[in-house]
Motif scaffolding. Structure first.
Motif, mmCIF file in Angstrom:
data_model
loop_
_atom_site.group_PDB
_atom_site.id
_atom_site.type_symbol
_atom_site.label_atom_id
_atom_site.label_comp_id
_atom_site.label_asym_id
_atom_site.label_seq_id
_atom_site.Cartn_x
_atom_site.Cartn_y
_atom_site.Cartn_z
ATOM 1 N N THR A 1 -5.903 1.083 -5.367
ATOM 2 C CA THR A 1 -5.423 0.958 -4.449
ATOM 3 C C THR A 1 -7.050 2.241 -2.999
ATOM 4 O O THR A 1 -6.535 2.013 -2.089
ATOM 5 C CB THR A 1 -3.887 2.016 -4.511
ATOM 6 O OG1 THR A 1 -3.023 1.035 -4.384
ATOM 7 C CG2 THR A 1 -3.715 1.913 -2.490
ATOM 8 N N SER B 1 -2.187 0.840 -10.668
ATOM 9 C CA SER B 1 -1.877 0.548 -9.170
ATOM 10 C C SER B 1 -2.429 2.241 -8.031
ATOM 11 O O SER B 1 -2.984 1.457 -6.856
ATOM 12 C CB SER B 1 -0.714 0.955 -9.185
ATOM 13 O OG SER B 1 -0.261 2.379 -9.354
ATOM 14 N N GLY C 1 4.247 5.383 -6.718
ATOM 15 C CA GLY C 1 2.900 5.577 -7.882
ATOM 16 C C GLY C 1 2.947 7.153 -8.092
ATOM 17 O O GLY C 1 2.740 7.134 -8.723
ATOM 18 N N HIS D 1 0.772 -1.036 0.234
ATOM 19 C CA HIS D 1 0.064 0.120 0.323
ATOM 20 C C HIS D 1 1.199 1.297 0.087
ATOM 21 O O HIS D 1 0.394 2.204 -0.933
ATOM 22 C CB HIS D 1 -1.227 0.073 1.372
ATOM 23 C CG HIS D 1 -1.402 1.278 1.436
ATOM 24 N ND1 HIS D 1 -0.803 2.199 2.600
ATOM 25 C CD2 HIS D 1 -2.588 1.689 1.509
ATOM 26 C CE1 HIS D 1 -1.646 3.083 2.407
ATOM 27 N NE2 HIS D 1 -2.811 2.821 1.782
ATOM 28 N N TYR E 1 4.252 1.791 -0.753
ATOM 29 C CA TYR E 1 5.219 1.781 -2.288
ATOM 30 C C TYR E 1 4.232 2.078 -2.899
ATOM 31 O O TYR E 1 4.573 2.818 -4.215
ATOM 32 C CB TYR E 1 5.724 -0.199 -2.326
ATOM 33 C CG TYR E 1 6.704 0.078 -1.324
ATOM 34 C CD1 TYR E 1 7.545 0.874 -1.425
ATOM 35 C CD2 TYR E 1 6.628 -1.723 -0.908
ATOM 36 C CE1 TYR E 1 8.202 0.032 -0.725
ATOM 37 C CE2 TYR E 1 7.906 -1.677 -0.377
ATOM 38 C CZ TYR E 1 8.753 -0.975 -0.187
ATOM 39 O OH TYR E 1 9.416 -1.074 1.390
ATOM 40 N N ALA E 2 2.461 1.626 -3.580
ATOM 41 C CA ALA E 2 1.845 1.994 -4.283
ATOM 42 C C ALA E 2 2.005 3.479 -4.491
ATOM 43 O O ALA E 2 1.213 4.412 -5.732
ATOM 44 C CB ALA E 2 0.539 1.205 -4.443
ATOM 45 N N GLU E 3 1.237 4.419 -3.077
ATOM 46 C CA GLU E 3 1.113 5.113 -3.190
ATOM 47 C C GLU E 3 2.549 5.897 -2.724
ATOM 48 O O GLU E 3 2.223 7.635 -4.176
ATOM 49 C CB GLU E 3 0.487 5.053 -1.900
ATOM 50 C CG GLU E 3 -0.765 5.249 -1.179
ATOM 51 C CD GLU E 3 -1.502 5.272 -0.267
ATOM 52 O OE1 GLU E 3 -2.938 5.959 -0.225
ATOM 53 O OE2 GLU E 3 -1.386 5.946 0.456
#
Length: 222
Positions: free
Chosen positions: A154, A150, A134, A127, A129-131
């Protein structure tokens, strides 16, 4: 008084008179041309005309040129806000051992996403890393479509969490007592990411630079 065409001394038709007559005829025909009238109307159009005229109801179908300018601050600011969201308990993402990161596991992942396989720490880190990453890619417009996808997933998970914990909160007409409209923010974010997933990064982006360098569309059209 009877007007006659002007003749030269040799008896031919006077050229200056004929040229002026031809020019005036062309001008008269152009003034009756719909394209000519449209050009004249565009030249005379003012800002007030655009606000109050028919264009008030017009939908832009081609998001290029001036119409793509608002996409730049929208993309950059949304990406920066995602970086902020992905910094759980520190400057970077996935700060294991911090109270903030552990609180995300204890109060969100375990009770609402316990059905996911694997340890909850893994999903909490994904979560973040994606935010964080990303959001960084999204802000500079690099790999914008994968980043937007991605981030959209999320945000959908965040919408699910808020709906599962607090429900619709009286949506659409009810008032929330503590002024915390929980699910609306991630829902709005997801719609922004959906827009960029469909349409790409827009101007002032790394993706646009790469595309212009490798695309063969201009060569095929020529």
């Amino acid at each position: 008084v009877q007007h006659r065409p002007a003749f030269s001394a040799s008896g031919g038709l006077d050229v200056p008179f004929f040229a002026s007559f031809s020019a005036s005829s062309d001008l008269g025909m152009a003034s009756q041309d719909p394209e000519f009238e449209e050009i004249e109307s565009v030249k005379k159009e003012t800002t007030w005309d655009r606000i109050t005229g028919p264009k008030l109801f017009k939908t832009v179908t081609n998001w290029q040129g001036i119409h793509s300018v608002p996409l730049v601050p929208l993309r950059i600011m949304t990406g920066l806000l995602m970086i902020h969201h992905g910094s759980e308990g520190g400057i970077g993402p996935a700060n294991f051992g911090t109270p903030e990161f552990q609180g995300f596991i204890d109060y969100i992942v375990n009770p609402y996403f316990g059905f996911l396989p694997g340890p909850p720490e893994l999903w909490s880190a994904i979560h973040d890393y994606a935010e964080f990453f990303g959001g960084a890619f999204f802000a500079i417009g690099f790999l914008t479509r994968p980043a937007a996808l991605s981030l959209m997933v999320t945000m959908w998970s965040a919408v699910y969490f808020h709906l599962a914990s607090n429900g619709l909160q009286g949506f659409p007409l009810g008032h929330v007592a503590n002024y915390s409209y929980d699910f609306e923010e991630p829902l709005l974010y997801s719609l922004i990411f959906l827009t960029f997933w469909f349409n790409g990064a827009g101007p002032l982006s790394v993706d646009s630079i790469i595309y212009n360098a490798i695309s063969k569309e201009d060569e095929e059209s020529s």
